[in-house]
Design an enzyme around this catalytic site. Sequence first.
Site, PDB file in Angstrom:
ATOM      1  N   ASN A 126       0.782  -1.420  -0.031  1.00  0.00           N
ATOM      2  CA  ASN A 126       0.200   0.107  -0.214  1.00  0.00           C
ATOM      3  C   ASN A 126       0.853   1.082  -0.307  1.00  0.00           C
ATOM      4  OD1 ASN A 126       0.568  -0.863   3.051  1.00  0.00           O
ATOM      5  ND2 ASN A 126      -1.429   0.412   3.708  1.00  0.00           N
TER       6      ASN A 126
ATOM      7  N   GLU B 123       0.014   4.802   0.698  1.00  0.00           N
ATOM      8  CA  GLU B 123      -0.403   5.833   1.065  1.00  0.00           C
ATOM      9  C   GLU B 123      -0.062   7.549   0.604  1.00  0.00           C
ATOM     10  OE1 GLU B 123      -1.371   5.336   5.605  1.00  0.00           O
ATOM     11  OE2 GLU B 123      -2.502   3.661   4.582  1.00  0.00           O
TER      12      GLU B 123
ATOM     13  N   CYS C 201      -4.022   0.271  -2.447  1.00  0.00           N
ATOM     14  CA  CYS C 201      -3.984  -0.777  -1.912  1.00  0.00           C
ATOM     15  C   CYS C 201      -2.718  -1.684  -2.457  1.00  0.00           C
ATOM     16  CB  CYS C 201      -4.798  -1.557  -1.824  1.00  0.00           C
ATOM     17  SG  CYS C 201      -6.533  -0.518  -0.919  1.00  0.00           S
TER      18      CYS C 201
ATOM     19  N   GLU D   9      -2.929  -4.368  -2.782  1.00  0.00           N
ATOM     20  CA  GLU D   9      -3.340  -5.173  -4.310  1.00  0.00           C
ATOM     21  C   GLU D   9      -3.516  -4.602  -5.744  1.00  0.00           C
ATOM     22  OE1 GLU D   9      -5.162  -5.118  -1.215  1.00  0.00           O
ATOM     23  OE2 GLU D   9      -5.945  -6.809  -0.241  1.00  0.00           O
TER      24      GLU D   9
ATOM     25  N   CYS E   6     -10.296  -5.033   0.747  1.00  0.00           N
ATOM     26  CA  CYS E   6     -11.683  -4.242   1.036  1.00  0.00           C
ATOM     27  C   CYS E   6     -11.925  -4.153  -0.292  1.00  0.00           C
ATOM     28  CB  CYS E   6     -11.122  -2.536   0.076  1.00  0.00           C
ATOM     29  SG  CYS E   6      -9.945  -2.313  -0.737  1.00  0.00           S
TER      30      CYS E   6
ATOM     31  N   CYS F 105     -10.873  -3.372  -3.678  1.00  0.00           N
ATOM     32  CA  CYS F 105      -9.708  -4.835  -4.585  1.00  0.00           C
ATOM     33  C   CYS F 105     -10.415  -6.104  -5.033  1.00  0.00           C
ATOM     34  CB  CYS F 105      -8.881  -5.187  -3.813  1.00  0.00           C
ATOM     35  SG  CYS F 105      -7.340  -2.880  -3.213  1.00  0.00           S
TER      36      CYS F 105
HETATM   37  N1  THU Z   1      -5.366  -1.573   2.945  1.00  0.00           N
HETATM   38  C1  THU Z   1      -4.452  -3.064   1.288  1.00  0.00           C
HETATM   39  O1  THU Z   1      -3.219  -2.302   1.236  1.00  0.00           O
HETATM   40  N2  THU Z   1      -5.041  -3.322   0.949  1.00  0.00           N
HETATM   41  C2  THU Z   1      -6.636  -3.867   1.677  1.00  0.00           C
HETATM   42  O2  THU Z   1      -7.216  -4.625   1.131  1.00  0.00           O
HETATM   43  C3  THU Z   1      -7.234  -3.652   2.789  1.00  0.00           C
HETATM   44  C4  THU Z   1      -6.847  -1.903   2.684  1.00  0.00           C
HETATM   45  C5  THU Z   1      -4.594  -0.350   3.166  1.00  0.00           C
HETATM   46  C6  THU Z   1      -5.036   0.845   2.828  1.00  0.00           C
HETATM   47  C7  THU Z   1      -4.504   1.780   3.552  1.00  0.00           C
HETATM   48  O3  THU Z   1      -2.987   2.145   3.397  1.00  0.00           O
HETATM   49  C8  THU Z   1      -4.409   0.632   4.839  1.00  0.00           C
HETATM   50  O4  THU Z   1      -4.359  -0.741   4.023  1.00  0.00           O
HETATM   51  C9  THU Z   1      -5.661   1.340   5.737  1.00  0.00           C
HETATM   52  O5  THU Z   1      -6.525   1.603   5.159  1.00  0.00           O
END
Ligand code: THU
Length: 130
Positions: free
Chosen positions: A39, A41, A50, A52, A83, A86
């Site tokens: 991920n 941000e 994310c 994925e 999520c 994804c």
């Molecule tokens: N996140 C992912 O990278 N993949 C997921 O399937 C769940 C959430 C990340 C997004 C964000 O940077 C952090 O987790 C908190 O939501």
Amino acid sequence: MSLLDQARAVRENAHAPYSNFKVGAAIRSASGRVFVGCNVENVAYPEGTCAEAGAIAAMCAAGEYQIAAVAVIADSPDPVPPCGGCRQKLAEFADGAVVVTLATTDGAQLETTVGDLLPGAFGADHMARS
Ligand code: THU
């Protein structure tokens, strides 16, 4: 290195200063190659991506479009589920039977499938009249 271990390794590279929640993902494509993502941000929160999504983008950038297996890992109390967005992104490139391994950094693991993660998925068939 196993698919999960590759997800574990790339998780270290996540840029997650806002949530402090690092996620790693690894995808094995139909050819057998592995693509990883973490991920990333952003201070403008909705611009973050994310793990994925990063792995999928790397796969497509390499000219591959068929997912054979997925692993996702995070430091969460229970194996981390992708999520909603994804799940749809994975379904774009994976059959419903494709196995998704969800894991925690302390060893808990859960196996599910793309189909079980996204029942009733919206697909190209739904646009048949368009
Ligand atoms: N996140 C992912 O990278 N993949 C997921 O399937 C769940 C959430 C990340 C997004 C964000 O940077 C952090 O987790 C908190 O939501």
